[in-house]
Design a protein around this motif. Structure first.
Motif, short mmCIF file in Angstrom:
data_model
loop_
_atom_site.label_atom_id
_atom_site.label_comp_id
_atom_site.label_asym_id
_atom_site.label_seq_id
_atom_site.Cartn_x
_atom_site.Cartn_y
_atom_site.Cartn_z
N TYR A 41 23.98 12.33 -5.05
CA TYR A 41 23.76 11.31 -4.02
C TYR A 41 22.85 11.91 -2.96
N GLU A 42 21.66 11.36 -2.85
CA GLU A 42 20.68 11.87 -1.90
C GLU A 42 20.15 10.70 -1.06
N PRO A 43 20.74 10.49 0.12
CA PRO A 43 20.17 9.45 0.99
C PRO A 43 18.72 9.81 1.31
N GLY A 48 15.23 10.70 -11.83
CA GLY A 48 15.29 9.64 -10.83
C GLY A 48 15.34 10.13 -9.39
N HIS A 49 14.77 11.32 -9.13
CA HIS A 49 14.69 11.78 -7.74
C HIS A 49 13.96 10.74 -6.89
N SER A 50 14.32 10.63 -5.64
CA SER A 50 13.73 9.57 -4.80
C SER A 50 12.22 9.72 -4.69
N GLU A 51 11.72 10.97 -4.75
CA GLU A 51 10.26 11.13 -4.70
C GLU A 51 9.60 10.55 -5.95
N ARG A 52 10.25 10.65 -7.08
CA ARG A 52 9.74 10.04 -8.31
C ARG A 52 9.81 8.51 -8.18
N GLY A 80 25.85 20.78 -4.26
CA GLY A 80 24.64 20.24 -3.65
C GLY A 80 23.41 20.32 -4.53
N LEU A 81 22.49 19.39 -4.26
CA LEU A 81 21.13 19.48 -4.79
C LEU A 81 20.28 19.84 -3.58
N VAL A 82 19.69 21.03 -3.64
CA VAL A 82 19.09 21.64 -2.45
C VAL A 82 17.58 21.74 -2.63
N GLY A 83 16.82 21.18 -1.70
CA GLY A 83 15.37 21.26 -1.77
C GLY A 83 14.85 22.45 -0.99
N GLY A 84 14.40 22.21 0.22
CA GLY A 84 13.77 23.24 1.06
C GLY A 84 14.50 24.58 1.09
N ALA A 85 15.81 24.53 1.27
CA ALA A 85 16.57 25.77 1.41
C ALA A 85 16.70 26.53 0.10
N TRP A 117 16.72 9.09 3.60
CA TRP A 117 16.43 9.44 5.00
C TRP A 117 16.88 10.87 5.33
N ALA A 118 17.65 11.48 4.47
CA ALA A 118 18.13 12.84 4.74
C ALA A 118 17.31 13.91 4.03
N ILE A 119 16.44 13.48 3.10
CA ILE A 119 15.70 14.44 2.29
C ILE A 119 14.53 15.01 3.09
N GLY A 120 14.56 16.33 3.28
CA GLY A 120 13.46 17.01 3.93
C GLY A 120 13.29 16.69 5.41
N THR A 121 14.27 16.07 6.01
CA THR A 121 14.14 15.66 7.40
C THR A 121 14.90 16.57 8.35
N GLY A 153 19.00 24.04 -7.24
CA GLY A 153 17.83 24.15 -6.36
C GLY A 153 16.68 23.34 -6.93
N ASN A 154 16.22 22.35 -6.18
CA ASN A 154 15.07 21.55 -6.58
C ASN A 154 13.85 22.10 -5.85
N TRP A 155 13.06 22.86 -6.57
CA TRP A 155 11.91 23.52 -5.94
C TRP A 155 10.75 22.56 -5.68
N LYS A 156 10.80 21.38 -6.24
CA LYS A 156 9.71 20.40 -6.11
C LYS A 156 8.38 21.04 -6.51
N MET A 157 7.28 20.65 -5.89
CA MET A 157 5.98 21.21 -6.30
C MET A 157 5.67 22.44 -5.44
N GLY A 198 22.81 15.70 -1.75
CA GLY A 198 21.50 16.28 -1.46
C GLY A 198 20.88 15.62 -0.25
N GLY A 199 20.09 16.41 0.50
CA GLY A 199 19.43 15.90 1.70
C GLY A 199 19.70 16.83 2.86
N SER A 200 18.75 17.78 3.07
CA SER A 200 18.86 18.74 4.18
C SER A 200 20.14 19.57 4.15
N VAL A 201 20.55 19.97 2.96
CA VAL A 201 21.63 20.95 2.87
C VAL A 201 21.09 22.30 3.32
N THR A 202 21.84 22.97 4.18
CA THR A 202 21.43 24.29 4.69
C THR A 202 22.62 25.24 4.60
P1 PGA Z 1 15.96 18.87 0.95
O1 PGA Z 1 15.63 18.16 -0.46
O2 PGA Z 1 17.14 19.79 0.70
O3 PGA Z 1 14.72 19.62 1.28
O4 PGA Z 1 16.29 17.79 1.92
C1 PGA Z 1 16.66 17.74 -1.31
C2 PGA Z 1 16.09 17.09 -2.53
O5 PGA Z 1 15.07 16.41 -2.42
O6 PGA Z 1 16.63 17.23 -3.64
#
Ligand code: PGA
Length: 251
Positions: A165-167, A93-97, A231-236, A169-173, A8-12, A211-215
């Protein structure tokens, strides 16, 4: 067989007290799951409390970044040893970084080496942007990120890390890659490079997370693919019910 992992990537997000609550709930629900490596990655300021609250459970803690220098005049940065004090894993190396903070493949490589040197397991993120995807450059971009990010590592070091692998365009969308599309990148692009770099056995054994919008709704199908090892999971990952369901989908 590659053991599944869900991180789980909680981000900020989440204060220290939010972290305590969330970890307590996760420990109760999924704290004894042994067949999936479950990792939570809060902000630096919450790592110590995450470590403390998860003690006695199988949940492990990861950081979202580190700096590659050992110590010294680097205001605002956190060293590998400081992270190692409380973490087993570190996202690198997260894409946001890469997009917001200017991280390069070269910097990713320095961080990966520094993390490995202190016994941290890097979760190295790669992935193409929407325009790169639309231009048919996915394979090229991902290959470059993997080759440059893991440059000069030994097979033993390769074996200690995880790729995500986190495309972009799929992150947080809310628009995840299709299970087949993601698997194609894992199977036909990343795993062959890992085999080439580290040898057949090590390369095959290395885990590649998607990773990228895994629910909770799409996890089982994604994780059911041949080369998607979790998975690497952000929002969820910020919601107990969603995250625990995703972890169970990896069983
Ligand atoms: P997301 O983020 O699950 O909210 O799309 C994934 C991530 O940035 O690692």
């Amino acid at each position: 067989m590659r053991k599944p992992m869900v991180a789980g990537n909680w981000k900020m997000n989440n204060t220290i007290s939010d972290t305590k609550k969330l970890i307590d709930a996760l420990v109760l629900d999924i704290g004894q799951i042994a067949d999936v490596d479950v990792v939570v990655c809060p902000s630096f300021i919450s790592l110590a409390v995450a470590k403390r609250q998860s003690e006695g459970s199988l949940i492990r803690v990861g950081a979202q970044n580190l700096y590659w220098k050992d110590a010294g005049a680097f205001t605002g940065e956190v060293s590998p040893m400081m992270v190692r004090d409380v973490c087993d894993f570190v996202i690198i190396g997260h894409s946001e970084r890469r997009t917001l903070f200017g991280e390069t493949d070269e910097g990713v490589n320095q961080k990966v080496k520094a993390a490995l040197a202190v016994g941290l397991a890097p979760i190295v993120c790669v992935g193409e942007t929407l325009s790169e995807n639309q231009a048919g450059l996915t394979g090229e971009v991902v290959s470059r990120q993997v080759r440059e990010g893991l440059k000069e590592l030994t097979p033993e070091q390769g074996a200690a890390l995880v790729i995500a692998y986190e495309p972009v365009w799929a992150i947080g969308t809310g628009l995840a890659a299709t299970p087949e599309g993601a698997n194609e990148v894992h199977r036909d692009v990343i795993h062959p490079i890992l085999r080439e770099m580290f040898g057949e056995t090590v390369g095959n054994g290395m885990r590649i997370l998607y990773g990228g919008s895994v629910t909770a709704a799409n996890a089982a199908e994604l994780f059911g693919q041949s080369d998607i090892d979790g998975g690497l999971v952000g929002g969820a990952s910020l919601k107990v019910d969603a995250f625990t369901a995703i972890v169970r989908a990896a069983l």
